[in-house]
Structures are given as structure tokens and as C-alpha cells.
Design a protein around this motif. Structure first.
Motif, mmCIF file in Angstrom:
data_model
loop_
_atom_site.group_PDB
_atom_site.id
_atom_site.type_symbol
_atom_site.label_atom_id
_atom_site.label_comp_id
_atom_site.label_asym_id
_atom_site.label_seq_id
_atom_site.Cartn_x
_atom_site.Cartn_y
_atom_site.Cartn_z
ATOM 1 N N TYR A 218 -27.296 11.152 6.914
ATOM 2 C CA TYR A 218 -27.217 11.516 5.705
ATOM 3 C C TYR A 218 -27.271 11.160 3.640
ATOM 4 C CZ TYR A 218 -25.947 16.218 3.071
ATOM 5 O OH TYR A 218 -25.619 17.286 2.385
ATOM 6 N N ARG A 219 -27.945 11.763 3.230
ATOM 7 C CA ARG A 219 -28.557 11.400 2.467
ATOM 8 C C ARG A 219 -28.139 11.952 0.993
ATOM 9 N NH1 ARG A 219 -34.133 10.045 -0.140
ATOM 10 N NH2 ARG A 219 -33.986 8.826 -1.973
ATOM 11 N N ARG A 220 -27.379 11.581 -0.449
ATOM 12 C CA ARG A 220 -26.982 12.554 -1.361
ATOM 13 C C ARG A 220 -27.819 11.371 -2.562
ATOM 14 N NH1 ARG A 220 -23.732 16.027 -3.668
ATOM 15 N NH2 ARG A 220 -22.918 15.106 -5.600
ATOM 16 N N ALA A 221 -28.521 11.320 -3.631
ATOM 17 C CA ALA A 221 -29.306 11.121 -5.065
ATOM 18 C C ALA A 221 -28.904 12.187 -5.804
ATOM 19 C CB ALA A 221 -30.893 10.708 -4.595
ATOM 20 N N HIS A 222 -28.326 11.410 -6.582
ATOM 21 C CA HIS A 222 -28.200 11.797 -7.758
ATOM 22 C C HIS A 222 -28.855 11.621 -9.513
ATOM 23 C CE1 HIS A 222 -25.202 14.003 -10.517
ATOM 24 N NE2 HIS A 222 -25.240 13.064 -11.054
#
Length: 123
Positions: A94-98
Motif C-alpha cells: 500500500y502507498r500513501r503520499a502526502h
């Protein structure tokens, strides 16, 4: 760097992160507006790789940066790698980029996230 357990390692990297955000809003009978913003920021990356079994590894990525075009950015990417032969592996996670940036009539404070799956050749 060597990791805390046998067969593990930790990568520490300095990088430049490049992102282009293009947004388009169209309202019927009113018109369309289109904005684009490209940001380039320094980032520090830590990527541990820990063996769970002979063929399964946990590879996480943590990125923290900003200060140039962005006020702040981070990325979290927990991922598992399954090596099904000596040279081929599947990755899933899973990837979360903010990102948080403003200026040039484009303000953005939000995240992009989702599942990741891939197959690759392992050297």
C-alpha cells in the motif's frame, strides 16, 4: 547498513522528489478551469528490508521532505516481497503520499493512496 536481524538491511537515501499535479474543473454552462503545478523537493528516505521467511520479506519505505517547493511531504509504503524463483519476485503493498504546497494560484494539502502490485526481476 546492516539491519537488526540476520539477512536484513536498511537503506538510507537523499533524493529529489518531482511531482506534477494537474487539476481540471468543468462546470456545465459556466466554463472550465485548468491548473497545473510542478514541485521539486529534497527528501530523506529510509527503507528497511526484513526477512520473514526464506522467500518472504517485508520492505517498507518512509519518505520525509519538503522545504523547497512544498511546505511538507511524506510517503508511507509498507510492502511485502515474495520471491517465487531465484530471479523473480512479486511485490504487494500500500502507498500513501502526502503533499502540502501553495503558490502560483494552486494550493494543495492532501494525499494520494492505493494498493501496489508488481512482478520484477531480482538481481
Amino acid at each position: 547498513f546492516p539491519g537488526p536481524m540476520d539477512g536484513s538491511h536498511i537503506d538510507a537515501l537523499l533524493a529529489l522528489r518531482h511531482v506534477t499535479l494537474d487539476s481540471k474543473v468543468e462546470l456545465t454552462g459556466v466554463g472550465t478551469t485548468d491548473k497545473e503545478r510542478t514541485v521539486i523537493d529534497p527528501a530523506f528516505i529510509v527503507r528497511p528490508s526484513l526477512p520473514l521467511t526464506e522467500r518472504l520479506r517485508f520492505n517498507a519505505t518512509l519518505v520525509v521532505g519538503g522545504g523547497a517547493d512544498s511546505d511538507f511531504l511524506y510517503e508511507l509504503q509498507p510492502m511485502f516481497q515474495y520471491r517465487f524463483t531465484d530471479t523473480w519476485a512479486a511485490r504487494f503493498g500500500y502507498r500513501r503520499a502526502h503533499y502540502d504546497f501553495e503558490g502560483d494560484n494552486v494550493d494543495f494539502d492532501g494525499s494520494m493512496e492505493g494498493f501496489i502490485f508488481g512482478v520484477g526481476y531480482v538481481l
